[in-house]
Design a protein around this motif. Structure first.
Motif, PDB file in Angstrom:
ATOM      1  N   LYS A 115       0.558  -1.227   0.200  1.00  0.00           N
ATOM      2  CA  LYS A 115      -0.514  -0.152  -0.064  1.00  0.00           C
ATOM      3  C   LYS A 115       1.304   1.322  -0.263  1.00  0.00           C
ATOM      4  O   LYS A 115       2.538   0.725   0.059  1.00  0.00           O
ATOM      5  CB  LYS A 115      -0.947   0.047   1.005  1.00  0.00           C
ATOM      6  CG  LYS A 115      -0.166  -0.095   2.919  1.00  0.00           C
ATOM      7  CD  LYS A 115      -1.481  -0.524   3.499  1.00  0.00           C
ATOM      8  CE  LYS A 115      -1.074  -1.405   5.168  1.00  0.00           C
ATOM      9  NZ  LYS A 115       0.163  -0.251   5.204  1.00  0.00           N
ATOM     10  N   ASP A 178      -5.254   2.532  -0.658  1.00  0.00           N
ATOM     11  CA  ASP A 178      -5.525   1.453   0.557  1.00  0.00           C
ATOM     12  C   ASP A 178      -4.686   0.634   0.341  1.00  0.00           C
ATOM     13  O   ASP A 178      -4.820  -0.706   1.467  1.00  0.00           O
ATOM     14  CB  ASP A 178      -6.307   2.107   0.782  1.00  0.00           C
ATOM     15  CG  ASP A 178      -7.433   3.376   1.889  1.00  0.00           C
ATOM     16  OD1 ASP A 178      -6.138   3.849   1.460  1.00  0.00           O
ATOM     17  OD2 ASP A 178      -8.193   3.649   1.630  1.00  0.00           O
ATOM     18  N   ARG A 179      -4.885  -0.327  -0.891  1.00  0.00           N
ATOM     19  CA  ARG A 179      -5.990  -1.877  -0.986  1.00  0.00           C
ATOM     20  C   ARG A 179      -5.511  -2.354  -2.223  1.00  0.00           C
ATOM     21  O   ARG A 179      -6.031  -1.236  -3.224  1.00  0.00           O
ATOM     22  CB  ARG A 179      -5.803  -2.961   0.036  1.00  0.00           C
ATOM     23  CG  ARG A 179      -7.754  -2.653  -0.148  1.00  0.00           C
ATOM     24  CD  ARG A 179      -8.292  -3.790   0.781  1.00  0.00           C
ATOM     25  NE  ARG A 179      -9.899  -4.165   0.620  1.00  0.00           N
ATOM     26  CZ  ARG A 179      -9.459  -4.932   0.181  1.00  0.00           C
ATOM     27  NH1 ARG A 179      -9.163  -5.506   0.246  1.00  0.00           N
ATOM     28  NH2 ARG A 179     -11.098  -5.533  -0.247  1.00  0.00           N
TER      29      ARG A 179
END
Ligand code: MD5
Ligand code: FE
Length: 205
Positions: A115, A178-179
């Protein structure tokens, strides 16, 4: 379609079609052969990033205990960065609406668990030029806010082939990844995502 996420922040879903994604993936295999992925480290602390990186073009972004900077050579091999693939240069010409060529193309390589924290891109002396981003492989959850860290944020998905153009009043917005949604694309041979950011670093002469 071109979706305005905020003034100066444009999302172009599916900018690269499937054939262009394959061409870019294959060109990046050559880039990584010439300029192997390295693990950047945070200034001062030396904490490693979860994202691995390389660059192509005249200048490349690097980070280590000494700070963030652009430099003309690879931090491990000392070799000049390889040239930008033609497709990358063409995307800048098509999307940037800026009358000078890009100098740097940062290649971010995300494994499934990688991330990138919320940050601003402010290491470029020329902040008039936009940043153009191209995504390949698994979809990412991209978060962006305002020009102050405390401003509210939104998140959107960036899928393989998507482009983002960041300029004008959005050039200094906080943003991060974030991911990664592992398994959302079959373009790469392993779960993960590649993001290219094309930048002008120095003010045009
Ligand atoms: C990425 N890369 O997907 C992210 C976001 C970076 C970086 O943030 O600095 O390499 S790509 C979209 C992007 C790039 C630059 C600025 C902004 C978004 N923005 O200000 O919203 O690897
Ligand atoms: Fe950034």
């Amino acid at each position: 379609p071109r979706l305005a996420l905020a003034p100066g922040l444009l999302h172009v879903p599916g900018y690269l079609d499937g054939a262009a994604q394959v061409r870019l993936r294959d060109a990046l295999r050559e880039t990584v052969r010439a300029a192997p992925l390295f693990t950047p480290r945070m200034p001062r602390t030396g904490k490693p990033f979860s994202v691995r990186m390389t660059n192509c073009g005249a200048l490349g972004w690097v980070s280590d205990e000494g700070g963030y900077r652009y430099q003309p050579t690879h931090p491990v091999t000392g070799a000049p960065w390889p040239p930008m693939p033609d497709l990358v240069r063409a995307a800048w010409d098509d999307l940037a609406a800026y009358p000078h060529p890009p100098e740097a193309c940062l290649v971010n390589w995300y494994e499934a668990s990688a991330k990138m924290g919320l940050h601003q891109d402010r290491d470029e002396a020329d902040l008039e030029a936009p940043v153009v981003s191209l995504s390949l492989g698994d979809t990412a959850i991209f978060r962006f806010g305002g020009t102050e860290r405390k401003a509210p944020t939104r998140s959107i998905r960036l899928a393989s082939g998507d482009a983002v153009v960041i300029g004008g009043p959005s050039r200094l917005v906080f943003h991060g990844i974030d991911r990664i949604l592992a398994g959302s694309s079959t373009l790469l041979d392993a779960p993960g995502r590649i993001n290219l950011t094309l930048r002008r670093v120095t003010p045009p002469a």
